[in-house]
Every structure is written in structure tokens, then in C-alpha cells.
Design a protein around this motif. Sequence first.
Motif, PDB file in Angstrom:
ATOM      1  N   TYR A 112       0.839  -1.205   0.000  1.00  0.00           N
ATOM      2  CA  TYR A 112       0.000   0.000   0.000  1.00  0.00           C
ATOM      3  C   TYR A 112       0.875   1.256   0.000  1.00  0.00           C
ATOM      4  O   TYR A 112       0.672   2.173  -0.808  1.00  0.00           O
ATOM      5  CB  TYR A 112      -0.925  -0.021   1.220  1.00  0.00           C
ATOM      6  N   TYR A 113       1.846   1.291   0.896  1.00  0.00           N
ATOM      7  CA  TYR A 113       2.693   2.484   0.987  1.00  0.00           C
ATOM      8  C   TYR A 113       3.639   2.594  -0.207  1.00  0.00           C
ATOM      9  O   TYR A 113       3.938   3.706  -0.676  1.00  0.00           O
ATOM     10  CB  TYR A 113       3.453   2.482   2.306  1.00  0.00           C
ATOM     11  N   ALA A 114       4.108   1.461  -0.728  1.00  0.00           N
ATOM     12  CA  ALA A 114       4.931   1.504  -1.937  1.00  0.00           C
ATOM     13  C   ALA A 114       4.118   2.032  -3.113  1.00  0.00           C
ATOM     14  O   ALA A 114       4.606   2.851  -3.909  1.00  0.00           O
ATOM     15  CB  ALA A 114       5.488   0.120  -2.243  1.00  0.00           C
ATOM     16  N   GLY A 115       2.867   1.566  -3.244  1.00  0.00           N
ATOM     17  CA  GLY A 115       2.006   2.051  -4.308  1.00  0.00           C
ATOM     18  C   GLY A 115       1.708   3.533  -4.176  1.00  0.00           C
ATOM     19  O   GLY A 115       1.636   4.253  -5.185  1.00  0.00           O
ATOM     20  N   ARG A 116       1.546   3.994  -2.950  1.00  0.00           N
ATOM     21  CA  ARG A 116       1.291   5.432  -2.740  1.00  0.00           C
ATOM     22  C   ARG A 116       2.491   6.266  -3.156  1.00  0.00           C
ATOM     23  O   ARG A 116       2.347   7.334  -3.752  1.00  0.00           O
ATOM     24  CB  ARG A 116       0.943   5.691  -1.273  1.00  0.00           C
ATOM     25  N   GLU A 117       3.707   5.793  -2.851  1.00  0.00           N
ATOM     26  CA  GLU A 117       4.909   6.534  -3.238  1.00  0.00           C
ATOM     27  C   GLU A 117       5.140   6.504  -4.746  1.00  0.00           C
ATOM     28  O   GLU A 117       5.537   7.501  -5.344  1.00  0.00           O
ATOM     29  CB  GLU A 117       6.134   5.950  -2.523  1.00  0.00           C
ATOM     30  N   LEU A 118       4.893   5.355  -5.365  1.00  0.00           N
ATOM     31  CA  LEU A 118       5.194   5.208  -6.789  1.00  0.00           C
ATOM     32  C   LEU A 118       4.112   5.788  -7.688  1.00  0.00           C
ATOM     33  O   LEU A 118       4.410   6.343  -8.755  1.00  0.00           O
ATOM     34  CB  LEU A 118       5.393   3.733  -7.136  1.00  0.00           C
ATOM     35  N   HIS A 119       2.846   5.649  -7.286  1.00  0.00           N
ATOM     36  CA  HIS A 119       1.743   5.990  -8.188  1.00  0.00           C
ATOM     37  C   HIS A 119       0.793   7.049  -7.657  1.00  0.00           C
ATOM     38  O   HIS A 119      -0.117   7.455  -8.388  1.00  0.00           O
ATOM     39  CB  HIS A 119       0.939   4.725  -8.516  1.00  0.00           C
ATOM     40  N   GLY A 120       0.946   7.472  -6.410  1.00  0.00           N
ATOM     41  CA  GLY A 120       0.080   8.502  -5.861  1.00  0.00           C
ATOM     42  C   GLY A 120      -1.007   7.933  -4.970  1.00  0.00           C
ATOM     43  O   GLY A 120      -1.334   6.745  -5.034  1.00  0.00           O
ATOM     44  N   PRO A 121      -1.601   8.793  -4.113  1.00  0.00           N
ATOM     45  CA  PRO A 121      -2.592   8.327  -3.122  1.00  0.00           C
ATOM     46  C   PRO A 121      -3.810   7.646  -3.739  1.00  0.00           C
ATOM     47  O   PRO A 121      -4.348   6.704  -3.163  1.00  0.00           O
ATOM     48  CB  PRO A 121      -2.986   9.612  -2.384  1.00  0.00           C
ATOM     49  N   GLN A 122      -4.275   8.109  -4.917  1.00  0.00           N
ATOM     50  CA  GLN A 122      -5.469   7.526  -5.514  1.00  0.00           C
ATOM     51  C   GLN A 122      -5.232   6.093  -6.007  1.00  0.00           C
ATOM     52  O   GLN A 122      -6.173   5.331  -6.197  1.00  0.00           O
ATOM     53  CB  GLN A 122      -5.946   8.403  -6.680  1.00  0.00           C
ATOM     54  N   HIS A 123      -3.973   5.736  -6.220  1.00  0.00           N
ATOM     55  CA  HIS A 123      -3.645   4.393  -6.703  1.00  0.00           C
ATOM     56  C   HIS A 123      -3.148   3.469  -5.583  1.00  0.00           C
ATOM     57  O   HIS A 123      -2.827   2.312  -5.839  1.00  0.00           O
ATOM     58  CB  HIS A 123      -2.552   4.462  -7.773  1.00  0.00           C
ATOM     59  N   ALA A 124      -3.087   3.964  -4.352  1.00  0.00           N
ATOM     60  CA  ALA A 124      -2.429   3.219  -3.280  1.00  0.00           C
ATOM     61  C   ALA A 124      -3.119   1.895  -2.974  1.00  0.00           C
ATOM     62  O   ALA A 124      -2.469   0.891  -2.687  1.00  0.00           O
ATOM     63  CB  ALA A 124      -2.350   4.076  -2.020  1.00  0.00           C
ATOM     64  N   ALA A 125      -4.456   1.879  -3.048  1.00  0.00           N
ATOM     65  CA  ALA A 125      -5.195   0.670  -2.671  1.00  0.00           C
ATOM     66  C   ALA A 125      -5.087  -0.431  -3.715  1.00  0.00           C
ATOM     67  O   ALA A 125      -5.371  -1.595  -3.421  1.00  0.00           O
ATOM     68  CB  ALA A 125      -6.666   1.007  -2.429  1.00  0.00           C
ATOM     69  N   ALA A 126      -4.676  -0.088  -4.929  1.00  0.00           N
ATOM     70  CA  ALA A 126      -4.726  -1.076  -6.020  1.00  0.00           C
ATOM     71  C   ALA A 126      -3.746  -2.223  -5.804  1.00  0.00           C
ATOM     72  O   ALA A 126      -4.089  -3.394  -6.037  1.00  0.00           O
ATOM     73  CB  ALA A 126      -4.445  -0.384  -7.355  1.00  0.00           C
ATOM     74  N   ALA A 127      -2.508  -1.921  -5.387  1.00  0.00           N
ATOM     75  CA  ALA A 127      -1.495  -2.978  -5.263  1.00  0.00           C
ATOM     76  C   ALA A 127      -1.887  -4.047  -4.241  1.00  0.00           C
ATOM     77  O   ALA A 127      -1.812  -5.245  -4.535  1.00  0.00           O
ATOM     78  CB  ALA A 127      -0.137  -2.372  -4.939  1.00  0.00           C
ATOM     79  N   PRO A 128      -2.298  -3.685  -3.005  1.00  0.00           N
ATOM     80  CA  PRO A 128      -2.717  -4.751  -2.078  1.00  0.00           C
ATOM     81  C   PRO A 128      -3.960  -5.497  -2.551  1.00  0.00           C
ATOM     82  O   PRO A 128      -4.080  -6.712  -2.325  1.00  0.00           O
ATOM     83  CB  PRO A 128      -2.966  -4.016  -0.754  1.00  0.00           C
ATOM     84  N   LEU A 129      -4.891  -4.814  -3.222  1.00  0.00           N
ATOM     85  CA  LEU A 129      -6.067  -5.512  -3.745  1.00  0.00           C
ATOM     86  C   LEU A 129      -5.667  -6.498  -4.845  1.00  0.00           C
ATOM     87  O   LEU A 129      -6.207  -7.610  -4.934  1.00  0.00           O
ATOM     88  CB  LEU A 129      -7.079  -4.504  -4.287  1.00  0.00           C
ATOM     89  N   LEU A 130      -4.718  -6.088  -5.695  1.00  0.00           N
ATOM     90  CA  LEU A 130      -4.240  -6.984  -6.745  1.00  0.00           C
ATOM     91  C   LEU A 130      -3.561  -8.215  -6.151  1.00  0.00           C
ATOM     92  O   LEU A 130      -3.803  -9.346  -6.589  1.00  0.00           O
ATOM     93  CB  LEU A 130      -3.259  -6.237  -7.656  1.00  0.00           C
ATOM     94  N   LEU A 131      -2.717  -8.007  -5.151  1.00  0.00           N
ATOM     95  CA  LEU A 131      -2.030  -9.147  -4.546  1.00  0.00           C
ATOM     96  C   LEU A 131      -3.027 -10.091  -3.881  1.00  0.00           C
ATOM     97  O   LEU A 131      -2.934 -11.318  -4.021  1.00  0.00           O
ATOM     98  CB  LEU A 131      -0.992  -8.665  -3.532  1.00  0.00           C
ATOM     99  N   ALA A 132      -3.994  -9.522  -3.151  1.00  0.00           N
ATOM    100  CA  ALA A 132      -4.993 -10.357  -2.472  1.00  0.00           C
ATOM    101  C   ALA A 132      -5.861 -11.111  -3.468  1.00  0.00           C
ATOM    102  O   ALA A 132      -6.395 -12.185  -3.138  1.00  0.00           O
ATOM    103  CB  ALA A 132      -5.866  -9.496  -1.563  1.00  0.00           C
TER     104      ALA A 132
END
Length: 539
Positions: free
Chosen positions: A111-131
Amino acid sequence: MLNFPALRQGIRLPPSGWMLAGLLTLYVLAGLFGRDPWKGEDAIHIGSAWQMLSGGDWLAPMLAGRPFHEPPLYYWSAAVSGALFGGILPVHDALRLASGFWVALTLAALYYAGRELHGPQHAAAAPLLLAGTVGLVLHAHDAQPMLVALAAYAGSIGAGALMARKAALAGLLYGLSLAACLLGAGLAPSLPLLAIAPFAWYFSRPRRQAAHTLLLGVLLAALLVAPWLLALEHYHPGRLNAWLNTELAPLRTPFSLNGLASFSSLLLLFAFPTLPLALWSLWQQRKQPGHPAQLLPLTLFFLTLLLLAWAYRPREIPALLLLPPLALLATPGALSLRRGAANAFDWFAMSLFSLLALLVWVAWSAMALDFPPRLAQRVVELRPGFNGEFKLLHFALALAVSLWWLWLILTAPRSPYRSLTHWSLGFTTFWLLATTLILPWFDYGRSYRPVAEAVAQALPAHPSCLAERGLSPGQRASLAYFSNLSPLDFTTPTGRQCAWLLVVGDQTHELSAPDARWQLVWQGNRPGERREKFRLFRR
């Protein structure tokens, strides 16, 4: 007429805050409880952690009374969770809770890696994709030390993304991740985390600050790992040498192009739908190949893939290491699908998981209510002796989960997150239903408890010596956990002196006695197992 505006409004997209944390917590916890240690990896690692908790050596893991040359961090965390929660949960469930901790840490780091790399609006996507990745779900809910490396990989990418903005924090995170990988999964999985350092330095600005950050992380990792190595050398020098030989053995094998092809083909289903979304993301960003949000996870992915082809046989467990960088690569693509593709993905997710949920309910009805009769008969044929029960609490929970899924389908607003949310939460719904309604049926056939208890009953109360021939590490771990039996290796001089011998196999010569002096006392197998058989002999 009653008015339920919150129900009509639906879930807020993108999910964030407590909503996101609650959804991911459901995924993490479902399947960790209510079952025995299952054959294979789950039984092995629960057995080793249980021995550590029960008075074993905390420096060097043991398995059923024999040295187990694995790094200790996962077993430390499992033993601690066993000590904390063993009074309110079955011990194996309390030990397995450590897996939930490492998976939760992985999701938070992504979540925090996604927020740093892609911005706050994209932060939730990476953990949802992994899950929502097909290959993770079973291993995420087993006792599995590779989950420590999974968290370390997610943390290392987060450290690389954070390097330009908060150098000291990035160095701390990188050092903790590298140390956790070394102490949790060993040397081979840690090599890509070391190899990514020069690339992260090259991608970062200013590079001098990046060099200081990475050096800080490596030094911190060395300081955290060194005490265990020094203590092991002092108290168990032979164990240290054996551990080093075990860790270096995969690295002495030649690089395999066949292994590279096998791991790549394995990902087609194992990493679905993350892999195709990552490929779409790369295609979209083909005109911006130098963007750090793309370069960092892409470099780690290829470094890890090369390591797997070098050091591992094609298996699912090492392939887990490819999932965190893939999830971050797929994040932009998952949220920028064209309208037709997004609608197709959305309908596929809703249809697939609704159908799977219906199938779970039908299977539960056959097990608990004996309806439909033909399917109920087949259930018993596959698991002889299994008796399904109607449990009101499980029924109510499964009904609530099913209604929640219907509510989500009917009320989710239009959003770039809609299809991804339906996939990830549909996957979670299916997993929750399966672990609530039909888990006992799987547990009955995948546990060695009946075998271990039958062997213990066939033996005298205090057998002088029990040897084994052909037992796998998981079988030995189950015997130790369920019946407190730690048989000796029959091929050793000490084992050959034993008056009792337990053998396992699926061929007549594997199940035969060593010579005419041995008398068959008991034979049996796991419920529903037609090939693997056990025999107990007395001299």
C-alpha cells in the motif's frame, strides 16, 4: 417504509482507511483457523515451530527431534504467536497466525509503496491486486516461511520508492527488509534484494544520498543478522556449517533456460489476473520507459525470475517472490483499462465468483444436509468416514458473506476501481465461504491426525524405540505434533536397534518388512487416500 441510505449508496471507491483495512483483514484471517496442520509444508513448519515453543532450541530449528537447517525468523514469530494465543486457540492455529502477520505486513508495505510510486489515488490497487492473485491464497494461509520474504520484497520496493523523499526512513526500511529476508527465508531469496541496490542507486536522485541510504540499509541488515550467526557459531558450530551448506547448495546449480521457461509458464495461471494487467500497464507506458514507478518493480521482477531459474526447481512457493513487483507493475494498468475491457473484466469477476459461491453452497448442502443425495454419496465416497454437521454459526456467517457480495454487486459505483474491487472482494467472498462451509471436508482428508493417533494406539504406552523408513518431513512432523512420536531413521545404526518400525509407501516393496523377524502390527492410511499406506512392524 424504512430508509437505508448507506445501503443504497454502496461501497466507496477506491476503498481506503478502515474500510480497506477491514476488507484485507477478512482475506488475511480466513483459512488460518479451524483446521489441522495439512500434509506438506504446513505440517513441516508448524511442527518445527511447535518444537521450538515446546522447549526446543530457539537458535536452530528442529523437526521431530532432528536438525532442521532453516533460518529461524518465521519460527520465532510462530512460537511467539503460539505463546500469546495458544491459550485461546488450538496450538497449531495460534502458530499459523504468524503467517497472517507476515501477509498483513506485505499488504501494508505494498500500500505504501504504491502510494509513493503511483500517488494516493492508486495506493489501494497494489494490495487488492495481490490479495486477488490466484497463486497466493493457499500459501498465504499455510505456515510458510517464504511469506517473510514476500513482506521483505514489498518493503524493499517501498524503500526504493521512498529514497528521494525520506532517505533515512528508506535506509531503515531497506535494512529491516533485507535482514528479515536473510533470517526468514535464507540466502538465495535475499540475493535479488542485494542486486537491486545498484539499480535503485542509478534510478534515484541525488545519487550520493541514495548511496548513503543503501549503505545504511546494508549495514543495518548486517548488524541484525550477525548476532544470530555468532550465537549459532558459538553454541552449535556444526549446525552453522550445515545451514551454510544448505543455503549454498541451490547456488551451485547451473542456470537453466528450461527452468526460466517453466517459471514463466507457471505464472500464466499462478499470477492471474496480475500478470496480464502488468503487461497491459507496460504496453501503456512503453513511451515512458524510464519512469521510476515502472523501472524499480520491473528490475526486481527480472532479477528474481533469473534467481528462480538459477537456484530453484519450478514450484509455486518460490514463485511467490514474483508477486509483489508484479502487483506494483499492474497498478496503473488495472485502473486504466478501456471501457470495454473494464466492463468485461467486471462482468467476468461478478459471474465467476457468484458461480463459485453457488457451488460452495451446493457442496455444503450435500455435506451437511445430504442434499442432493447423489452428490452427498460422492462426498462420503471421497472421504470415507466423514460426517458433515450443520453448524448454525457457520451458516449465519456464510449467509452474511453471501448477502454482502450481492450488496457489493448491486451498489458498487462506477469507478476505475470497480472491476478490480469486484475481482478482489469476489475472491475474498469465495475464500470466506469455502473456509466457513466446506473446510472440514478438506481438513478430514489432508490431515495426518488419524494416522498419527492410530499409530500411537498400536504402540505400547512407552515404546522403547521407534524407527521409520520412507517418512517425509511432513509425516514425521505430524507424528511428533499429534502423538509426540519422533521416530529415528532406520538407516542409521541407532535406528536399526529399534524394536518398532513404521514404513510408508505406495509400492509393495516399499511396505515390506526388512526381514522375516518383523511382524505386522497395524496398517492404515489417511481417509480417502488410495495410494499412500502406512505399516507398523514389531521385531
